[in-house]
Design an enzyme around this catalytic site. Structure first.
Site, PDB file in Angstrom:
ATOM      1  CB  VAL A  14     -70.628  90.878   7.318  1.00  0.00           C
ATOM      2  CG1 VAL A  14     -69.860  92.146   7.073  1.00  0.00           C
ATOM      3  CG2 VAL A  14     -72.073  91.031   6.923  1.00  0.00           C
ATOM      4  CG  ASP A  15     -74.276  86.958   5.262  1.00  0.00           C
ATOM      5  OD1 ASP A  15     -74.244  88.053   5.840  1.00  0.00           O
ATOM      6  OD2 ASP A  15     -75.251  86.547   4.617  1.00  0.00           O
ATOM      7  CG  ASP A  16     -69.166  84.391   3.280  1.00  0.00           C
ATOM      8  OD1 ASP A  16     -70.055  83.584   3.586  1.00  0.00           O
ATOM      9  OD2 ASP A  16     -69.043  84.885   2.143  1.00  0.00           O
TER      10      ASP A  16
END
Ligand code: ATP
Ligand code: MG
Length: 695
Positions: free
Chosen positions: A564-566
């Site tokens: 999700v950071d990406d």
């Protein structure tokens, strides 16, 4: 430790557009456009005839019981192992769990009060059942023609000798032992020897720097380290002992002295006399271990006693020291191995992972040995001496189950079909993959070229933290879709959660969480239970948060879209990196792609694509357009990359995963903020990429 807590909505708040996950939006549309969901690859009748779970109905029934009555389901399976003392059952329960931070401390226990030993179950049990002469390890060296094999009985003797040695050094139950070794058979043997005496192994991949090894040593404070003089990996010689010496002297300077360094003499890589030596602290393995007795009493441990510590690969930041315990992990590693690979007694199994990663723990050491399997342990790398090496090994040992990572598949694909096709591969039955989302085009190549369309592709989604497979096909039970890990394993209850921590139903996309404990899950982070709670359980209360995004399609299949950071937010569309990368890689001249977001005045975020071409292909403006078109036509214009950056190599962790956080800094031209690159396999690619900016 740097504390990284991923807050739900963090990205949304920081993004200029502020869009939220809408069930079924964007990613859902994208897949329909790409037509992936329509592509079903059904198991052959022949395969189904041998399948442990031969139909969706059979799975559904077993799955239902596993979630409605986990204590009964796992209790029955656990009963098939040897327990010195059976676990107590309270009110029909064999486990307790609190994974909701609102109800106090997070705590999970399985089979608590039961006593067992995983080494006994992995080795002795089979020898006692008459399988002593079955081969446990076919060891294949880095150089052609260098090999050896060890039966279960021989492994038992070697494990006992090393366990006796460790005891003689004062290693007791609960003590940590650091292991920094190449892929010799002695590496899994060392893990088993620790487990036999109740010691906690902490394996550090022998490709890590002295700095990384030192940090891990300071974290678990072992008195003994097991290593080797050197290793030959491909054409390169790495002097492991020098790295260990450096790490140990740094640790000493910081107040922790490791008293004993047992060194395996790997004279094919480095001569004894050339190995750096500290008298009093260092000993040669071959000189002393064989003098110990070949029998060694088992230390019976509680199911909840610590089995090992292992650090995550560090793709997103500083690695986390994950702690696994004995009983639940044992049952889970063995059961997932058996079902996901449809394991049978006459299989020959090969996992290309190194024991330095969780895959090497659960699916090179414990899972297969607990099932009494014969397996290949390979010291080298997949493309040495050439791109045909893997298939050479497959034919040499008649490997029937082959398990590797997308990074290896993409790199072999880059060398074309010929190195594959010149080998028979007729023994192959099941092909597995792990580590990153597998692009549908790589999936198809693996299926069609490597497996001749005969072998199911088992795409296993899991993590260091989960101990074993979480979402994986049961080959033979249902049709596969290229690029999807398909359905949850027994006992695993995935939840796709939105920014408000609400579980969504049906077709949807969002944060992948798990809503109940499973036996193989980690119990804490070494020495930092607070960080364990903030990282995994606080972001979405009531759930275990994986850190990955996913989409569930109309058939209930899961598609991992990356971390999700990406996630990239383009004009309010949330786009998972995996989908854009897959569209790029589907272009016949593209070998690998990594996509990140960058600030864009109009769209909020723009898409920046790093692209590696097939060997021998020249970069051109036409090709750039063709690549962008490939994304346009498969996903939509909104996902078309704004920038295509030519990348001869990508920054990867030592386990082969792309590190997008570094690429984000290059994309946004924040070159002084590239940050910690100590877990990179080859840090020179960073400078190379920087020099190719705007080219
Ligand atoms: P860190 O947590 O330090 O950033 P890491 O997550 O890379 O490191 P691992 O535990 O080795 O460390 O990797 C687990 C991650 O790998 C998963 O969270 C997921 O992102 C990715 N992954 C593993 N298998 C798959 C798969 N089959 N499909 C998609 N992603 C996968
Ligand atoms: Mg992770």
């Amino acid at each position: 430790h740097e504390v990284r807590s991923v807050r739900p909505g963090a990205h949304v708040l920081s993004s200029p557009v502020g869009a939220k996950f809408v069930p079924g939006a964007v990613s859902g549309e994208a897949a329909v456009v790409a037509g992936q969901e329509e592509e079903l690859v059904a198991p052959s009748e022949e395969f189904q005839a041998t399948a442990l779970v031969a139909s969706r109905a059979q799975y559904d029934e077993m799955y239902k019981r596993s979630v409605e009555n986990p204590d009964g389901f796992w209790g029955d399976i656990a009963s098939t192992f040897f327990w010195k003392k059976r676990w107590p059952v309270k009110d029909g329960k064999v486990h307790t769990e609190n994974i909701d931070v609102r109800n106090g401390r997070v705590a999970v226990e399985w089979f608590k009060g039961g006593q067992t030993n995983i080494c006994y179950n992995a080795i002795d049990r089979h020898v006692e059942a008459g399988l002593g002469d079955k081969v446990a390890f076919y060891w294949e060296g880095n150089d052609l023609g260098v090999d050896a094999s060890l039966t279960y009985k021989e492994v038992l003797e070697k494990v006992c000798q090393l366990a006796n040695y460790l005891r003689s050094q004062g290693v007791k139950k609960g003590d940590a032992v650091a292991i920094y070794m190449p892929m010799l058979a002695e590496l899994p043997i060392a893990m088993l020897a620790c487990a036999r005496i109740g010691a906690v192994h902490s394996v550090v991949f022998a490709g890590f720097s002295a700095e990384s090894l030192y940090q891990r040593i300071l974290d678990c404070k072992p008195n003994v380290i097991l290593t080797s003089s050197a290793v030959k990996r491909g054409a390169k010689i790495i002097k492991l002992k020098d790295i260990v010496d450096d790490a140990l002297s740094r640790a000493s300077a910081d107040g922790h002295t490791v008293g004993m360094c047992l060194t395996y003499d790997n004279s094919s890589a480095l001569k004894r006399e050339e190995t750096a030596w500290t008298e009093g602290r260092d000993s040669w393995w071959q000189d002393i271990v064989p003098s110990y007795a070949k029998e060694c009493d088992v230390e019976w441990v509680d199911a909840e006693d610590t089995l090992f510590l292992l650090y995550t690969s560090g793709s997103t930041g500083k690695p986390k020291g994950v702690l696994h315990t004995t009983g639940g992990y044992m049952v889970y590693a063995a059961t997932t191995f058996k079902y996901a690979f449809n394991y049978h007694d006459d299989d020959v199994y090969w996992c290309t992972a190194d024991c330095g990663w969780i895959t090497g723990h659960s699916y090179l050491t414990y899972g297969p040995l607990l099932n009494g399997a014969s397996m290949v342990v390979f010291e080298g790398v997949p493309n040495y001496p050439d791109a045909g090496r893997c298939w050479d090994i497959v034919d040499k040992y008649n490997v029937s189950i082959f398990y590797t990572a997308p990074t290896a598949i993409r790199s072999l694909m880059r060398s074309g079909d010929e190195p594959v096709l010149r080998h028979s591969r007729k023994s192959l039955r099941v092909l597995g993959t792990v580590g990153e989302p597998i692009n549908p085009s790589a999936w198809k190549w693996y299926h069609e070229v490597v497996g001749d369309k005969l072998c199911p592709i088992v795409d296993t989604w899991w993590q260091t933290e989960t101990g074993g497979f979480m979402i994986t096909p049961q080959p033979g039970a249902w049709a596969l879709k290229p690029g999807s890990a398909t359905l949850p394993f027994f006992g695993v209850q995935p939840a796709v959660v939105d920014d408000n921590a609400q579980e969504q139903s049906g077709e949807c996309s969002g944060y992948l969480c798990i809503k109940a404990a499973w036996p193989g899950m980690m119990r804490t982070l070494q020495g930092d239970h607070d960080r364990y709670e903030t990282t995994y359980f606080a972001p979405f209360k009531g759930f275990y948060f994986s850190g990955d995004g996913c989409r569930r399609d109309k058939d209930g299949y899961y598609w991992l879209t990356g971390r999700v950071d990406d996630v990239i937010n383009v004009s309010g569309h949330r786009i998972g990196t995996a989908e854009v990368e897959s569209a790029l890689v589907s272009h016949p001249q593209c070998a690998e792609a990594a996509v990140v977001g960058f600030d864009h005045e109009v769209k909020g975020q723009g898409i920046y694509a790093f692209v590696t071409l097939l060997e021998g292909v020249e970069y051109s403006n036409d090709l750039r357009k063709a690549l962008i078109n490939s994304v346009r036509s498969q996903i939509g214009a909104f996902a078309a990359p704004d920038v295509v950056h030519w990348a001869p190599g990508l920054p990867k962790t030592r386990s082969g995963k792309i590190m997008r956080r570094i690429l984000r800094k290059i994309a946004s031209n924040e070159l002084d903020q590239v940050g910690d690159i100590s877990t990179l396999a080859d840090s020179s690619v960073v400078d190379q990429l920087i020099s190719l900016r705007n080219k």
